[in-house]
Design a protein around this motif. Structure first.
Motif, PDB file in Angstrom:
ATOM      1  N   ALA A   4      54.650  48.635 -28.807  1.00  0.00           N
ATOM      2  CA  ALA A   4      54.024  47.882 -27.735  1.00  0.00           C
ATOM      3  C   ALA A   4      54.930  46.681 -27.506  1.00  0.00           C
ATOM      4  O   ALA A   4      55.232  45.941 -28.436  1.00  0.00           O
ATOM      5  CB  ALA A   4      52.616  47.452 -28.133  1.00  0.00           C
ATOM      6  N   VAL A   5      55.408  46.518 -26.276  1.00  0.00           N
ATOM      7  CA  VAL A   5      56.412  45.509 -25.964  1.00  0.00           C
ATOM      8  C   VAL A   5      55.867  44.559 -24.906  1.00  0.00           C
ATOM      9  O   VAL A   5      55.290  45.004 -23.911  1.00  0.00           O
ATOM     10  CB  VAL A   5      57.702  46.190 -25.448  1.00  0.00           C
ATOM     11  CG1 VAL A   5      58.766  45.174 -25.118  1.00  0.00           C
ATOM     12  CG2 VAL A   5      58.214  47.197 -26.475  1.00  0.00           C
ATOM     13  N   PRO A   6      56.071  43.253 -25.081  1.00  0.00           N
ATOM     14  CA  PRO A   6      55.631  42.313 -24.048  1.00  0.00           C
ATOM     15  C   PRO A   6      56.566  42.338 -22.844  1.00  0.00           C
ATOM     16  O   PRO A   6      57.779  42.503 -22.993  1.00  0.00           O
ATOM     17  CB  PRO A   6      55.686  40.956 -24.749  1.00  0.00           C
ATOM     18  CG  PRO A   6      56.648  41.126 -25.862  1.00  0.00           C
ATOM     19  CD  PRO A   6      56.604  42.563 -26.255  1.00  0.00           C
ATOM     20  N   GLY A   7      55.987  42.211 -21.669  1.00  0.00           N
ATOM     21  CA  GLY A   7      56.774  42.175 -20.449  1.00  0.00           C
ATOM     22  C   GLY A   7      56.115  41.291 -19.413  1.00  0.00           C
ATOM     23  O   GLY A   7      54.920  41.015 -19.474  1.00  0.00           O
ATOM     24  N   LYS A   8      56.925  40.822 -18.462  1.00  0.00           N
ATOM     25  CA  LYS A   8      56.445  39.933 -17.394  1.00  0.00           C
ATOM     26  C   LYS A   8      56.251  40.733 -16.110  1.00  0.00           C
ATOM     27  O   LYS A   8      57.155  41.448 -15.666  1.00  0.00           O
ATOM     28  CB  LYS A   8      57.460  38.818 -17.156  1.00  0.00           C
ATOM     29  CG  LYS A   8      57.024  37.825 -16.112  1.00  0.00           C
ATOM     30  CD  LYS A   8      58.037  36.706 -15.976  1.00  0.00           C
ATOM     31  CE  LYS A   8      57.538  35.655 -15.001  1.00  0.00           C
ATOM     32  NZ  LYS A   8      58.492  34.540 -14.924  1.00  0.00           N
ATOM     33  N   ARG A  56      46.735  40.904 -22.228  1.00  0.00           N
ATOM     34  CA  ARG A  56      47.424  39.738 -21.680  1.00  0.00           C
ATOM     35  C   ARG A  56      48.015  38.945 -22.846  1.00  0.00           C
ATOM     36  O   ARG A  56      47.452  38.915 -23.932  1.00  0.00           O
ATOM     37  CB  ARG A  56      46.420  38.891 -20.905  1.00  0.00           C
ATOM     38  CG  ARG A  56      47.028  37.712 -20.187  1.00  0.00           C
ATOM     39  CD  ARG A  56      45.978  36.980 -19.358  1.00  0.00           C
ATOM     40  NE  ARG A  56      45.812  37.643 -18.060  1.00  0.00           N
ATOM     41  CZ  ARG A  56      44.773  38.396 -17.709  1.00  0.00           C
ATOM     42  NH1 ARG A  56      43.794  38.603 -18.538  1.00  0.00           N
ATOM     43  NH2 ARG A  56      44.710  38.951 -16.525  1.00  0.00           N
ATOM     44  N   LEU A  57      49.167  38.311 -22.600  1.00  0.00           N
ATOM     45  CA  LEU A  57      49.860  37.571 -23.646  1.00  0.00           C
ATOM     46  C   LEU A  57      50.417  36.290 -23.039  1.00  0.00           C
ATOM     47  O   LEU A  57      50.897  36.299 -21.901  1.00  0.00           O
ATOM     48  CB  LEU A  57      51.003  38.434 -24.199  1.00  0.00           C
ATOM     49  CG  LEU A  57      51.758  37.970 -25.413  1.00  0.00           C
ATOM     50  CD1 LEU A  57      50.849  37.889 -26.635  1.00  0.00           C
ATOM     51  CD2 LEU A  57      52.928  38.901 -25.699  1.00  0.00           C
ATOM     52  N   ASP A  58      50.376  35.194 -23.806  1.00  0.00           N
ATOM     53  CA  ASP A  58      50.937  33.947 -23.293  1.00  0.00           C
ATOM     54  C   ASP A  58      52.460  34.036 -23.287  1.00  0.00           C
ATOM     55  O   ASP A  58      53.072  34.795 -24.043  1.00  0.00           O
ATOM     56  CB  ASP A  58      50.464  32.753 -24.123  1.00  0.00           C
ATOM     57  CG  ASP A  58      50.967  32.800 -25.548  1.00  0.00           C
ATOM     58  OD1 ASP A  58      52.020  32.188 -25.811  1.00  0.00           O
ATOM     59  OD2 ASP A  58      50.309  33.457 -26.383  1.00  0.00           O
ATOM     60  N   GLU A  59      53.088  33.255 -22.410  1.00  0.00           N
ATOM     61  CA  GLU A  59      54.537  33.327 -22.216  1.00  0.00           C
ATOM     62  C   GLU A  59      55.316  33.013 -23.490  1.00  0.00           C
ATOM     63  O   GLU A  59      56.289  33.699 -23.810  1.00  0.00           O
ATOM     64  CB  GLU A  59      54.965  32.370 -21.104  1.00  0.00           C
ATOM     65  CG  GLU A  59      56.442  32.432 -20.810  1.00  0.00           C
ATOM     66  CD  GLU A  59      56.845  31.562 -19.636  1.00  0.00           C
ATOM     67  OE1 GLU A  59      57.949  31.764 -19.129  1.00  0.00           O
ATOM     68  OE2 GLU A  59      56.057  30.685 -19.227  1.00  0.00           O
TER      69      GLU A  59
END
Length: 106
Positions: A4-8, A56-59
């Motif tokens: 699972a990878v964070p992305g904008k 959702r994830l904070d920057e």
């Protein structure tokens, strides 16, 4: 490996009745389904797994995680072409590389 990878989120639209986003994963851009996060907006970060935005994830957390994955080479492993990775692992030239010798491309 499948992470699972964070992305904008850089763009949001609809495809065949499904809310979709264009997501930037530290330079790699992919299409992602937003059905699990219907209120996610452009500019926000999300954790994405197998093409679905899950949380959702904070920057700050997203950028820190992307930097760590990049340092570990995990992003390359996650997003690279598996055939190219296999060729590199076997010390064989990538057969579709324009710079490879002609005999390697046949």
């Amino acid at each position: 490996m499948c992470l699972a990878v964070p992305g904008k989120v850089i763009d949001i639209g609809e495809q065949d009745g499904t809310r979709m986003a264009t997501v930037d994963f530290g330079g790699v851009v992919k299409e992602v389904c937003l059905e699990y996060l219907p209120d996610l907006q452009v500019g926000e970060y999300a954790i994405v797994h197998v093409g679905f935005a899950l949380q959702r994830l904070d920057e700050e957390s997203a950028l820190r995680t992307l930097a760590l994955f990049s340092r570990l080479g995990t992003l390359q492993e996650e997003f690279a072409d598996p055939w190219e990775l296999a060729a590199q692992a076997g010390d064989s030239p990538w057969p579709f590389d324009e710079d490879a010798p002609q005999e390697a491309q046949q």
